[in-house]
Design an enzyme around this catalytic site. Sequence first.
Site, PDB file in Angstrom:
ATOM      1  N   PHE A  55      -9.234  -3.286   8.223  1.00  0.00           N
ATOM      2  CA  PHE A  55      -8.274  -4.651   8.725  1.00  0.00           C
ATOM      3  C   PHE A  55      -8.729  -5.949   7.799  1.00  0.00           C
ATOM      4  O   PHE A  55      -8.828  -6.984   8.544  1.00  0.00           O
ATOM      5  CB  PHE A  55      -8.193  -4.712  10.113  1.00  0.00           C
ATOM      6  CG  PHE A  55      -8.356  -3.581  11.104  1.00  0.00           C
ATOM      7  CD1 PHE A  55      -7.153  -2.818  10.788  1.00  0.00           C
ATOM      8  CD2 PHE A  55      -9.223  -3.123  11.989  1.00  0.00           C
ATOM      9  CE1 PHE A  55      -6.709  -1.621  11.550  1.00  0.00           C
ATOM     10  CE2 PHE A  55      -8.890  -1.997  12.468  1.00  0.00           C
ATOM     11  CZ  PHE A  55      -7.761  -1.100  12.500  1.00  0.00           C
ATOM     12  N   CYS A  56      -9.213  -5.770   6.792  1.00  0.00           N
ATOM     13  CA  CYS A  56      -9.559  -6.798   5.965  1.00  0.00           C
ATOM     14  C   CYS A  56     -10.863  -7.722   6.546  1.00  0.00           C
ATOM     15  O   CYS A  56     -11.010  -8.948   6.806  1.00  0.00           O
ATOM     16  CB  CYS A  56      -8.718  -7.795   5.668  1.00  0.00           C
ATOM     17  SG  CYS A  56      -7.488  -7.145   4.380  1.00  0.00           S
TER      18      CYS A  56
END
Length: 447
Positions: free
Chosen positions: A391-392
């Site tokens: 998710f970055c």
Amino acid sequence: MLSAPVATVRPTPAVVSAAIADRAPFIPALAPVVGADAQVPVAAGHRVGYANLDYAASAPALASVAAQVAGALGEYASVHRGAGHLSQVTTRRYEAARETVRGFVRGRVDDSVVFTRNTTDAINLAVHITPGDVVVLDIEHHANLLPWCAPKDGRNRARVVTARATIEDTLVAIEAELASEPASLLAVTAASNVTGEVLPISRLASIAHRHGARILVDAAQLVAHRPISIVSHGIDYLAFSGHKAYAPFGAGVLIGRSDWFDAADPYLAGGGATADVDLRGDENSAGTTWHTGAARHEAGSPNVLGAVSIAEACAALAELGPEAIGLHELELGERLDAGLARIDGVRPLQIFTDSTDRVGIAGFTIDGFAPRAVAEYLSSEHGIGVRDGKFCAHPLLKRLGHPEGAVRASFGAGTTSDDVDRLLNALGALSAGTTTARPELDEGYPA
């Protein structure tokens, strides 16, 4: 209006989770969204209604927003400096969008409202205009972490604070860092894109101001879910994207105090940012004179429809009302949490042990299954869309003990309880081992 959800192939009653067996009342969508009637193929060889539980990545456009933007296409022309009627109409619509966005987030009358490509671009603009050091947490999305860590003026200006086990202890750590050495800015997320946990923005702003720093809030995961007020919360700069707030087209916004905007060089050099250009280069020439205000950092032809769509989304969210949005998410969230708690092997993600508020995001893992395998199974067998990976937010996933990533289900205005129930049914079947669909992890999948 939303069409009736199309049910996927259900697991046998023996594997239906207890949360679904004790079925609660149906929770309808809060508002119609584009694509609510989408049909997707599944492995059984037929098509089912798509259960979109990936709102935190990109929320579908509200139907009312899409209609307004489609109408604007009929009067679309180049903005600014055009004498033609449609140019004038489009310019007024573009500039009015700033005021709509400012009103939605309760901005100050003298704040600059600069349209950007997205939240990442908005934060990179903030990096460009910010003087001095920046204090940031390690739980941030890469958009609010990596730009600050990039060297500027020959040095790294970022001072990264490790989040503690509780919000209270994290606030103490942030204050200690700000007290240890002067900083220009505290940059924090309003709501985690991994767990949905909401941070106390007003308290963080007070801490920053007490030590002579300003605060920038990454509100990408908050504006569509909770009311936010730049004035009441004491925010100096606010960034968010349209695509996470039910607006089609790629656009974002950075709103905040104008002095830093006006003191910095233009973010991009080009047409629209200049008041005058003189290339004579002699002592009688002032060279290039740049605009002040938003125009200084919006060189080139702007994304008019993106700006209009953000404004329309803000207006639509305001009309829905924070109370209705909050209640809808609370009911869906409680249903999802209760169901996940009854499925063997499901382990929810949580950053803080004392957090009490969460937007419509649930991060989790399932024992024995790679995140990618879970996401592929949900999609191919049940027509359910979720997110998997890191998710970055790689540093946060590593701290939570999941360097390989996790699964994230997220929901919003177009979500119904049927969508949540389908997810729980599918996960229940996977956990119980009653499905034969056990895809392997795709090693080439980007996190």
